[in-house]
Design a protein around this motif. Structure first.
Motif, PDB file in Angstrom:
ATOM      1  N   VAL A  29       0.832  -1.213   0.000  1.00 14.18           N
ATOM      2  CA  VAL A  29       0.000   0.000   0.000  1.00 14.18           C
ATOM      3  C   VAL A  29       0.866   1.262   0.000  1.00 14.18           C
ATOM      4  N   LEU A  30       1.904   1.285   0.833  1.00 13.51           N
ATOM      5  CA  LEU A  30       2.735   2.490   0.942  1.00 13.51           C
ATOM      6  C   LEU A  30       4.001   2.438   0.092  1.00 13.51           C
ATOM      7  N   GLY A  31       4.286   1.300  -0.520  1.00 14.11           N
ATOM      8  CA  GLY A  31       5.382   1.219  -1.474  1.00 14.11           C
ATOM      9  C   GLY A  31       6.781   1.130  -0.896  1.00 14.11           C
ATOM     10  N   LEU A  32       6.912   0.734   0.380  1.00 15.31           N
ATOM     11  CA  LEU A  32       8.242   0.603   0.974  1.00 15.31           C
ATOM     12  C   LEU A  32       8.827  -0.761   0.630  1.00 15.31           C
ATOM     13  N   ASN A  33      10.092  -0.791   0.261  1.00  8.60           N
ATOM     14  CA  ASN A  33      10.765  -2.040  -0.094  1.00  8.60           C
ATOM     15  C   ASN A  33      11.334  -2.715   1.137  1.00  8.60           C
ATOM     16  N   VAL A  34      11.167  -4.039   1.212  1.00 15.11           N
ATOM     17  CA  VAL A  34      11.732  -4.821   2.309  1.00 15.11           C
ATOM     18  C   VAL A  34      13.237  -4.900   2.107  1.00 15.11           C
ATOM     19  N   LEU A  35      13.981  -4.534   3.153  1.00 12.75           N
ATOM     20  CA  LEU A  35      15.433  -4.602   3.119  1.00 12.75           C
ATOM     21  C   LEU A  35      15.954  -5.895   3.728  1.00 12.75           C
ATOM     22  N   GLY A  94       6.288   9.641   9.889  1.00 10.06           N
ATOM     23  CA  GLY A  94       5.904  10.542   8.813  1.00 10.06           C
ATOM     24  C   GLY A  94       6.635  10.155   7.549  1.00 10.06           C
ATOM     25  N   LEU A  95       5.903   9.914   6.484  1.00  7.31           N
ATOM     26  CA  LEU A  95       6.492   9.513   5.209  1.00  7.31           C
ATOM     27  C   LEU A  95       6.202  10.580   4.165  1.00  7.31           C
ATOM     28  N   GLU A  96       7.262  11.114   3.556  1.00  4.15           N
ATOM     29  CA  GLU A  96       7.127  12.165   2.559  1.00  4.15           C
ATOM     30  C   GLU A  96       6.823  11.561   1.193  1.00  4.15           C
ATOM     31  N   VAL A  97       5.874  12.178   0.491  1.00  6.64           N
ATOM     32  CA  VAL A  97       5.513  11.763  -0.861  1.00  6.64           C
ATOM     33  C   VAL A  97       5.553  12.976  -1.779  1.00  6.64           C
ATOM     34  N   VAL A 103      -1.486  10.072  -4.300  1.00  6.41           N
ATOM     35  CA  VAL A 103      -1.363   8.938  -3.379  1.00  6.41           C
ATOM     36  C   VAL A 103      -2.715   8.651  -2.739  1.00  6.41           C
ATOM     37  N   ALA A 104      -3.384   9.689  -2.266  1.00  4.21           N
ATOM     38  CA  ALA A 104      -4.689   9.515  -1.627  1.00  4.21           C
ATOM     39  C   ALA A 104      -5.685   8.885  -2.593  1.00  4.21           C
ATOM     40  N   GLY A 105      -5.638   9.274  -3.842  1.00  8.20           N
ATOM     41  CA  GLY A 105      -6.549   8.726  -4.848  1.00  8.20           C
ATOM     42  C   GLY A 105      -6.289   7.272  -5.185  1.00  8.20           C
ATOM     43  N   ARG A 106      -5.072   6.798  -4.919  1.00  7.34           N
ATOM     44  CA  ARG A 106      -4.713   5.411  -5.236  1.00  7.34           C
ATOM     45  C   ARG A 106      -4.811   4.472  -4.039  1.00  7.34           C
ATOM     46  N   LEU A 107      -5.170   4.988  -2.873  1.00  3.30           N
ATOM     47  CA  LEU A 107      -5.276   4.113  -1.707  1.00  3.30           C
ATOM     48  C   LEU A 107      -6.426   3.129  -1.889  1.00  3.30           C
ATOM     49  N   PRO A 108      -6.216   1.875  -1.540  1.00  7.65           N
ATOM     50  CA  PRO A 108      -7.318   0.915  -1.619  1.00  7.65           C
ATOM     51  C   PRO A 108      -8.493   1.352  -0.739  1.00  7.65           C
ATOM     52  N   ASP A 109      -9.688   0.977  -1.126  1.00  6.85           N
ATOM     53  CA  ASP A 109     -10.896   1.378  -0.408  1.00  6.85           C
ATOM     54  C   ASP A 109     -10.904   0.937   1.048  1.00  6.85           C
ATOM     55  N   ASP A 110     -10.217  -0.165   1.356  1.00  6.28           N
ATOM     56  CA  ASP A 110     -10.247  -0.671   2.729  1.00  6.28           C
ATOM     57  C   ASP A 110      -9.198  -0.026   3.646  1.00  6.28           C
ATOM     58  N   GLU A 133      -2.935  -2.486  12.109  1.00  4.91           N
ATOM     59  CA  GLU A 133      -2.815  -2.639  13.556  1.00  4.91           C
ATOM     60  C   GLU A 133      -3.402  -1.446  14.305  1.00  4.91           C
ATOM     61  N   GLY A 134      -3.870  -0.426  13.575  1.00  5.87           N
ATOM     62  CA  GLY A 134      -4.435   0.763  14.196  1.00  5.87           C
ATOM     63  C   GLY A 134      -3.444   1.904  14.388  1.00  5.87           C
ATOM     64  N   ASN A 135      -2.193   1.739  13.918  1.00  4.31           N
ATOM     65  CA  ASN A 135      -1.196   2.794  14.043  1.00  4.31           C
ATOM     66  C   ASN A 135      -1.458   3.908  13.042  1.00  4.31           C
ATOM     67  N   ARG A 136      -1.255   5.133  13.474  1.00  2.00           N
ATOM     68  CA  ARG A 136      -1.420   6.288  12.597  1.00  2.00           C
ATOM     69  C   ARG A 136      -0.113   6.529  11.844  1.00  2.00           C
ATOM     70  N   ILE A 137      -0.223   6.748  10.522  1.00  2.00           N
ATOM     71  CA  ILE A 137       0.920   7.020   9.674  1.00  2.00           C
ATOM     72  C   ILE A 137       0.647   8.337   8.959  1.00  2.00           C
ATOM     73  N   GLU A 138       1.530   9.306   9.138  1.00  3.58           N
ATOM     74  CA  GLU A 138       1.373  10.590   8.467  1.00  3.58           C
ATOM     75  C   GLU A 138       2.004  10.515   7.086  1.00  3.58           C
ATOM     76  N   LEU A 139       1.252  10.894   6.081  1.00  5.09           N
ATOM     77  CA  LEU A 139       1.766  11.071   4.721  1.00  5.09           C
ATOM     78  C   LEU A 139       1.799  12.570   4.500  1.00  5.09           C
ATOM     79  N   LEU A 140       2.913  13.073   3.990  1.00  5.99           N
ATOM     80  CA  LEU A 140       3.013  14.531   3.831  1.00  5.99           C
ATOM     81  C   LEU A 140       3.704  14.903   2.544  1.00  5.99           C
ATOM     82  N   GLU A 141       3.283  16.054   2.038  1.00  3.66           N
ATOM     83  CA  GLU A 141       3.904  16.659   0.868  1.00  3.66           C
ATOM     84  C   GLU A 141       4.357  18.046   1.306  1.00  3.66           C
ATOM     85  N   PRO A 142       5.678  18.253   1.350  1.00  8.87           N
ATOM     86  CA  PRO A 142       6.168  19.563   1.846  1.00  8.87           C
ATOM     87  C   PRO A 142       5.783  20.718   0.920  1.00  8.87           C
TER      88      PRO A 142
END
Length: 142
Positions: A29-35, A94-97, A103-110, A133-142
């Motif tokens: 969903v958020l596009g982070l690669n597993v390291l 906080g994850l910068e996009v 990004v908001a338009g491409r989020l899955p409906d669930d 899990e109920g954790n809040r994640i901030e997405l931001l565009e500076p």
């Protein structure tokens, strides 16, 4: 107060109950690669986290200049109370996009959000999503 060492960001961690489900969300969903994925559980780890006999399975994901660490523990503790952002002790990554509207338009409906993109008085456009899990994640565009 001056220190005699330099600290730099390495990772920020989120403790989860279902590691595979959490990895799927942050990767797909958020596009982070597993390291890397690894386990720890020796006496030094239990002493360091102050949980006798603790072990953990961890996954590091690439979040740009730092890593996002997802971890599940044995023994598992109780879930945190309501994660509202105004509660002392509440945290959020906080994850910068580049384009928050896109990004908001491409989020899955669930995927739960607290709101759509909002431009604050600082000029930053932000929105919060909620992981499985109920954790809040901030997405931001500076």
């Amino acid at each position: 107060m001056a220190t005699d060492f330099d600290a730099a960001g390495h990772h920020f961690g989120i403790i989860v109950s279902d590691l595979d489900r959490a990895v799927e969300f942050y990767r797909d969903v958020l596009g982070l690669n597993v390291l890397t994925r690894f386990s720890v559980g020796d006496e030094a780890f239990g002493t360091a986290v102050d949980i006798k006999g603790a072990s953990a399975e961890l996954v590091h994901l690439d979040a740009g200049s730092v890593r996002l660490e997802l971890a599940t523990y044995e023994p598992e503790g109780e879930a945190m109370p309501d994660p509202d952002l105004n509660r002392p002790g509440s945290t959020h990554p906080g994850l910068e996009v580049d384009d928050l509207e896109a990004v908001a338009g491409r989020l899955p409906d669930d995927v739960e959000t607290l709101s759509g993109p909002q431009t604050t008085e600082s000029g930053t456009t932000i929105m919060f999503v909620v992981d499985p899990e109920g954790n809040r994640i901030e997405l931001l565009e500076p």
